[in-house]
Design a protein around this motif. Structure first.
Motif, PDB file in Angstrom:
ATOM      1  N   ASP A  37      30.946  37.851  -3.122  1.00  0.00           N
ATOM      2  CA  ASP A  37      31.221  37.617  -1.551  1.00  0.00           C
ATOM      3  C   ASP A  37      31.394  38.758  -0.850  1.00  0.00           C
ATOM      4  O   ASP A  37      32.209  39.077   0.205  1.00  0.00           O
ATOM      5  N   ALA A  38      30.598  39.829  -1.238  1.00  0.00           N
ATOM      6  CA  ALA A  38      30.479  40.931  -0.431  1.00  0.00           C
ATOM      7  C   ALA A  38      29.356  41.067   0.365  1.00  0.00           C
ATOM      8  O   ALA A  38      28.924  42.109   1.070  1.00  0.00           O
ATOM      9  N   ASN A  39      28.604  40.184   0.681  1.00  0.00           N
ATOM     10  CA  ASN A  39      27.527  40.019   1.390  1.00  0.00           C
ATOM     11  C   ASN A  39      27.644  39.603   2.875  1.00  0.00           C
ATOM     12  O   ASN A  39      28.313  38.472   3.031  1.00  0.00           O
ATOM     13  N   LEU A  40      27.392  40.198   4.090  1.00  0.00           N
ATOM     14  CA  LEU A  40      27.620  39.984   5.190  1.00  0.00           C
ATOM     15  C   LEU A  40      26.462  39.913   6.057  1.00  0.00           C
ATOM     16  O   LEU A  40      25.357  40.196   5.925  1.00  0.00           O
ATOM     17  N   TYR A  41      26.524  38.626   6.898  1.00  0.00           N
ATOM     18  CA  TYR A  41      25.685  38.253   7.915  1.00  0.00           C
ATOM     19  C   TYR A  41      25.738  38.849   9.307  1.00  0.00           C
ATOM     20  O   TYR A  41      27.037  38.626   9.923  1.00  0.00           O
ATOM     21  N   VAL A  42      24.958  39.706   9.744  1.00  0.00           N
ATOM     22  CA  VAL A  42      25.216  40.161  11.041  1.00  0.00           C
ATOM     23  C   VAL A  42      24.160  40.008  12.030  1.00  0.00           C
ATOM     24  O   VAL A  42      22.926  39.980  11.874  1.00  0.00           O
ATOM     25  N   SER A  43      24.862  39.331  13.341  1.00  0.00           N
ATOM     26  CA  SER A  43      23.870  38.976  14.217  1.00  0.00           C
ATOM     27  C   SER A  43      24.161  39.860  15.777  1.00  0.00           C
ATOM     28  O   SER A  43      25.397  40.317  15.589  1.00  0.00           O
ATOM     29  N   GLY A  44      23.397  39.587  16.685  1.00  0.00           N
ATOM     30  CA  GLY A  44      23.566  40.486  17.824  1.00  0.00           C
ATOM     31  C   GLY A  44      23.196  41.816  17.680  1.00  0.00           C
ATOM     32  O   GLY A  44      23.634  42.628  18.451  1.00  0.00           O
ATOM     33  N   ILE A  45      22.354  42.169  16.795  1.00  0.00           N
ATOM     34  CA  ILE A  45      21.895  43.683  16.583  1.00  0.00           C
ATOM     35  C   ILE A  45      20.887  43.805  17.844  1.00  0.00           C
ATOM     36  O   ILE A  45      20.217  43.191  17.837  1.00  0.00           O
ATOM     37  N   PRO A  46      21.277  44.892  18.324  1.00  0.00           N
ATOM     38  CA  PRO A  46      20.254  45.308  19.477  1.00  0.00           C
ATOM     39  C   PRO A  46      18.851  45.507  18.921  1.00  0.00           C
ATOM     40  O   PRO A  46      18.616  46.050  18.021  1.00  0.00           O
ATOM     41  N   LYS A  47      17.917  45.046  19.675  1.00  0.00           N
ATOM     42  CA  LYS A  47      16.281  44.832  19.176  1.00  0.00           C
ATOM     43  C   LYS A  47      15.881  46.315  18.812  1.00  0.00           C
ATOM     44  O   LYS A  47      15.102  46.370  17.966  1.00  0.00           O
ATOM     45  N   HIS A  48      16.526  47.414  19.413  1.00  0.00           N
ATOM     46  CA  HIS A  48      15.838  48.852  19.345  1.00  0.00           C
ATOM     47  C   HIS A  48      16.619  49.646  18.091  1.00  0.00           C
ATOM     48  O   HIS A  48      16.245  50.700  17.716  1.00  0.00           O
ATOM     49  N   LEU A  98      16.338  41.776   9.637  1.00  0.00           N
ATOM     50  CA  LEU A  98      15.352  40.861   9.452  1.00  0.00           C
ATOM     51  C   LEU A  98      14.180  41.261  10.716  1.00  0.00           C
ATOM     52  O   LEU A  98      14.713  41.553  11.845  1.00  0.00           O
ATOM     53  N   THR A  99      12.957  41.010  10.240  1.00  0.00           N
ATOM     54  CA  THR A  99      11.972  41.093  11.326  1.00  0.00           C
ATOM     55  C   THR A  99      11.063  39.903  11.452  1.00  0.00           C
ATOM     56  O   THR A  99      10.644  39.289  10.542  1.00  0.00           O
ATOM     57  N   ASP A 100      10.169  39.923  12.577  1.00  0.00           N
ATOM     58  CA  ASP A 100       9.005  38.868  12.475  1.00  0.00           C
ATOM     59  C   ASP A 100       7.852  39.362  12.052  1.00  0.00           C
ATOM     60  O   ASP A 100       7.651  40.249  11.436  1.00  0.00           O
ATOM     61  N   ASN A 101       6.917  38.681  12.220  1.00  0.00           N
ATOM     62  CA  ASN A 101       5.819  38.685  11.496  1.00  0.00           C
ATOM     63  C   ASN A 101       4.806  40.013  12.022  1.00  0.00           C
ATOM     64  O   ASN A 101       4.075  40.614  11.482  1.00  0.00           O
ATOM     65  N   GLU A 102       5.368  40.473  13.492  1.00  0.00           N
ATOM     66  CA  GLU A 102       4.696  41.694  13.576  1.00  0.00           C
ATOM     67  C   GLU A 102       5.649  42.848  13.696  1.00  0.00           C
ATOM     68  O   GLU A 102       5.339  44.130  14.214  1.00  0.00           O
ATOM     69  N   GLY A 103       6.632  43.019  12.813  1.00  0.00           N
ATOM     70  CA  GLY A 103       7.361  43.789  12.482  1.00  0.00           C
ATOM     71  C   GLY A 103       8.471  44.025  13.450  1.00  0.00           C
ATOM     72  O   GLY A 103       9.415  45.010  13.323  1.00  0.00           O
ATOM     73  N   HIS A 104       8.608  43.201  14.592  1.00  0.00           N
ATOM     74  CA  HIS A 104       9.723  43.645  15.659  1.00  0.00           C
ATOM     75  C   HIS A 104      11.290  42.916  15.067  1.00  0.00           C
ATOM     76  O   HIS A 104      11.058  41.969  14.479  1.00  0.00           O
ATOM     77  N   SER A 105      12.110  43.580  15.388  1.00  0.00           N
ATOM     78  CA  SER A 105      13.555  43.088  14.951  1.00  0.00           C
ATOM     79  C   SER A 105      13.996  41.629  15.361  1.00  0.00           C
ATOM     80  O   SER A 105      13.481  41.390  16.510  1.00  0.00           O
ATOM     81  N   ARG A 106      14.559  40.862  14.557  1.00  0.00           N
ATOM     82  CA  ARG A 106      15.076  39.662  14.942  1.00  0.00           C
ATOM     83  C   ARG A 106      16.388  39.626  15.514  1.00  0.00           C
ATOM     84  O   ARG A 106      16.833  38.535  15.889  1.00  0.00           O
ATOM     85  N   GLY A 107      17.007  40.922  15.478  1.00  0.00           N
ATOM     86  CA  GLY A 107      18.292  40.948  15.834  1.00  0.00           C
ATOM     87  C   GLY A 107      19.459  40.333  14.968  1.00  0.00           C
ATOM     88  O   GLY A 107      20.538  40.415  15.466  1.00  0.00           O
ATOM     89  N   VAL A 108      19.037  40.102  13.667  1.00  0.00           N
ATOM     90  CA  VAL A 108      20.036  39.863  12.918  1.00  0.00           C
ATOM     91  C   VAL A 108      19.579  40.589  11.397  1.00  0.00           C
ATOM     92  O   VAL A 108      18.618  41.078  11.135  1.00  0.00           O
TER      93      VAL A 108
END
Length: 322
Positions: A103-114, A136-146
């Motif tokens: 249980d040492a794995n964290l989920y992070v959201s709200g990450i700035p896209k840049h 995590l990134t989308d199919n085009e390699g852009h950040s999904r912010g999480v």
């Protein structure tokens, strides 16, 4: 040849194990490709890429078992930092499972896209030894912010949550959300609940007279306390009516919750209900919501004042629900 050595860390100290963990595996790599690569350093007994049990997608790491400890050590020295496809893999001894590292794995959201992965790791590294860090990134390699950050020990992850959850990073328009990631068993249960949720909602949309068994409804609400709540209640009891004048809001930021909606819309009149629409898997706002006012004039006042208001760089779209 599969790749190249871009940057090698100092050789790891010899460790008495023939089990290795390989992190930062590209999503398209398969077991046969890893066998071919790691067999160059010795006899490989087994390879296991860890995949999401709901989607089958590679989670970015795998386990390699060698016949001898000597070959495992050679693989660490030669392949740690090896560039495979477009990523540098990390090869290290697989740690024995103990309560301290679970249980040492964290989920992070709200990450700035840049933000880059290296920058994210730099933010989390003061609180402990990071095993993996991934945006995590989308199919085009852009950040999904999480993304995910895995620490060596659960205690390190707990410190990171206490210090980083809800902070607003420079240049960001929403707070960072840091929480413990779901365990695989929880994800499997949740996947089944999503399927059940979708099936029941589909039945309701086809026939609003369809009634959900109260026992099933109770279980669903444990997993989705705010998800499609009004729709589920209506399905279980068609006599329930949500009174008031409904306002539809679009272009909301992903961190929107009931508190933010009340803060924005309560100055214009008595509100009977607010409902941000959430993503099933992330529980973040999908960008739209509904607010019910007791009076038509209050709803009209809110639309007049809030339509076009800039929130996190985007203009709100506020109108009567059609």
């Amino acid at each position: 040849m599969y790749g190249s050595y871009e940057s090698l860390n100092s050789p790891a100290p010899r460790t008495p194990t023939n089990n290795l963990i390989v992190n930062y595996i590209p999503p398209l790599v398969n077991e046969q490709e890893l066998i071919s690569l790691f067999s160059l350093e010795g006899q490989v007994e087994s390879v296991k890429i860890v995949r999401d049990k709901c989607t089958g997608q590679c989670l970015g790491y795998a386990f390699i078992k060698y016949s001898s400890e000597k070959d495992a050590y050679k693989a660490i020295c030669r392949l740690n930092g090896y560039r495979l496809h477009n990523k540098c893999i990390k090869v290290s001894p697989a740690r024995p499972s103990t309560p301290a590292i679970k249980d040492a794995n964290l989920y992070v959201s709200g990450i700035p896209k840049h933000m880059t992965q290296a920058h994210l790791e730099g933010i989390f590294s003061p609180f402990g030894n990071i095993i993996t860090c991934k945006i995590l990134t989308d199919n085009e390699g852009h950040s999904r912010g999480v993304g995910f950050v895995r620490y060596n020990y659960k205690t390190e992850a707990e410190v990171a949550v206490r210090n980083l959850n809800k902070i607003i990073l420079p240049g960001a328009c929403q707070p960072l959300q840091v929480k413990f990631a779901e365990k695989p068993s929880q994800r499997n249960t949740t996947c089944s609940m999503y399927d059940e949720m979708n099936k029941l909602l589909s039945l309701y949309r086809i026939d609003p007279r369809y009634k959900i068994d109260p026992a099933i409804l109770s279980i669903l609400k444990q997993y989705f306390p705010s998800l499609e709540e009004q729709l589920i209640d209506s399905a279980s009891n068609p006599n329930i009516k949500h009174e008031g004048v409904c306002v539809y809001i679009y272009n909301l930021p992903s961190h929107t919750d009931k508190e933010l909606l009340l803060q924005l819309f309560s100055p214009y009149g008595d509100i009977t209900s607010v409902r941000p629409i959430l993503n099933y898997s992330t529980q973040e706002c999908k960008g739209y919501a509904f607010v019910n006012y007791a009076e038509q004039s209050s709803a009209q006042d809110a639309i007049s004042h809030l339509h076009g208001k800039i929130i996190c760089g985007k203009p709100l779209q506020v109108s009567f629900k059609k």
